[in-house]
Design a protein around this motif. Structure first.
Motif, PDB file in Angstrom:
ATOM      1  N   LEU A 122      16.975 -38.974 -13.783  1.00 24.22           N
ATOM      2  CA  LEU A 122      15.683 -39.480 -14.251  1.00 24.22           C
ATOM      3  C   LEU A 122      14.531 -38.926 -13.429  1.00 24.22           C
ATOM      4  CD1 LEU A 122      16.578 -43.214 -14.970  1.00 24.22           C
ATOM      5  CD2 LEU A 122      16.178 -41.388 -16.637  1.00 24.22           C
ATOM      6  N   ALA A 126      11.349 -37.015 -14.958  1.00 23.74           N
ATOM      7  CA  ALA A 126      10.208 -37.938 -14.985  1.00 23.74           C
ATOM      8  C   ALA A 126       8.931 -37.188 -15.380  1.00 23.74           C
ATOM      9  CB  ALA A 126      10.025 -38.596 -13.623  1.00 23.74           C
ATOM     10  N   THR A 128       5.905 -39.037 -15.758  1.00 24.89           N
ATOM     11  CA  THR A 128       4.754 -39.737 -15.178  1.00 24.89           C
ATOM     12  C   THR A 128       5.099 -40.163 -13.754  1.00 24.89           C
ATOM     13  OG1 THR A 128       5.463 -41.944 -15.876  1.00 24.89           O
ATOM     14  CG2 THR A 128       4.141 -40.667 -17.448  1.00 24.89           C
ATOM     15  N   GLU A 130       4.674 -43.065 -12.543  1.00 23.39           N
ATOM     16  CA  GLU A 130       5.312 -44.379 -12.580  1.00 23.39           C
ATOM     17  C   GLU A 130       6.825 -44.238 -12.779  1.00 23.39           C
ATOM     18  OE1 GLU A 130       5.261 -48.402 -15.299  1.00 23.39           O
ATOM     19  OE2 GLU A 130       3.474 -47.145 -15.256  1.00 23.39           O
ATOM     20  N   ASN A 131       7.216 -43.366 -13.710  1.00 27.32           N
ATOM     21  CA  ASN A 131       8.641 -43.135 -13.940  1.00 27.32           C
ATOM     22  C   ASN A 131       9.307 -42.532 -12.702  1.00 27.32           C
ATOM     23  OD1 ASN A 131       8.440 -44.119 -16.504  1.00 27.32           O
ATOM     24  ND2 ASN A 131       8.416 -42.117 -17.506  1.00 27.32           N
ATOM     25  N   GLU A 132       8.578 -41.646 -12.044  1.00 23.04           N
ATOM     26  CA  GLU A 132       9.092 -41.025 -10.830  1.00 23.04           C
ATOM     27  C   GLU A 132       9.314 -42.074  -9.739  1.00 23.04           C
ATOM     28  OE1 GLU A 132       6.924 -38.258  -7.785  1.00 23.04           O
ATOM     29  OE2 GLU A 132       7.494 -37.069  -9.550  1.00 23.04           O
ATOM     30  N   ALA A 135      12.350 -44.195 -10.589  1.00 27.18           N
ATOM     31  CA  ALA A 135      13.588 -43.452 -10.337  1.00 27.18           C
ATOM     32  C   ALA A 135      13.872 -43.377  -8.838  1.00 27.18           C
ATOM     33  CB  ALA A 135      13.500 -42.052 -10.938  1.00 27.18           C
TER      34      ALA A 135
END
Length: 173
Positions: A122, A126, A128, A130-132, A135
């Motif tokens: 992930l 990623a 964004t 936020e996603n990073e 993760a």
């Protein structure tokens, strides 16, 4: 918004290869620990069998010096199994408890390793920040859990070592 860009530019780039190497290293360390624990469990089983064999042989045939080949063999009536001492029973139960806990930790370890690997995947995909961050949080949480599992395994291995030393003492006595 201006501050977040400054923080992003100061943050070092993530090296996913290093994170993956860390997970791989932890997995190998844990595999070695499991191999050592399996060896200790086998050793404890061998010692228990030696104890039982020695006790039973002592009762069945206490004096083998007088067994002569020419003499007709008297029928040997098997004696009742030697009573197992409470200490041996306690240690046997403790070894069984340790083995159960090891199986539970193995399952938990597999789950945490899968989470860490999934988090790495992930992290690579990623799109964004936020996603990073999510993760990364999942990855480091899994790595932390793996570390806790390793320390629990080490404690179980130490307990198993102590039980084997006691069993060897009983077998020698």
């Amino acid at each position: 918004m201006g501050n977040s860009k400054k923080q992003n530019s100061k943050r070092p780039e993530l090296n996913i290869n290093e994170l993956f190497k860390r997970i791989k290293f932890e997995s190998k360390q844990i595999q070695n620990t499991f191999r050592e624990i399996e060896g200790l469990l086998k050793r404890s089983k061998e010692v228990m069998q030696q104890l039982l064999t020695a006790k039973n042989n002592g009762l069945l045939n206490g004096n083998t010096f007088f067994n002569v080949a020419e003499a007709p063999a008297a029928p040997v009536t098997p004696a009742a199994p030697a009573p197992v001492t409470p200490l041996v029973q306690l240690i046997t139960k403790d070894i069984a408890r340790i083995a159960r806990q090891i199986r539970i930790l193995q399952r938990e370890l597999l789950t945490q390793t899968r989470i860490a690997i999934l988090a790495l995947v992930l992290l690579q995909t990623a799109t964004t920040e936020e996603n990073e961050q999510l993760a990364l949080a999942a990855f480091f949480s899994a790595v932390g859990a793996i570390g806790r599992i390793r320390s629990q395994l080490q404690a179980l291995r130490d307990e198993l070592d102590e039980d084997i030393v006691i069993l060897l003492g009983i077998a020698a006595g």
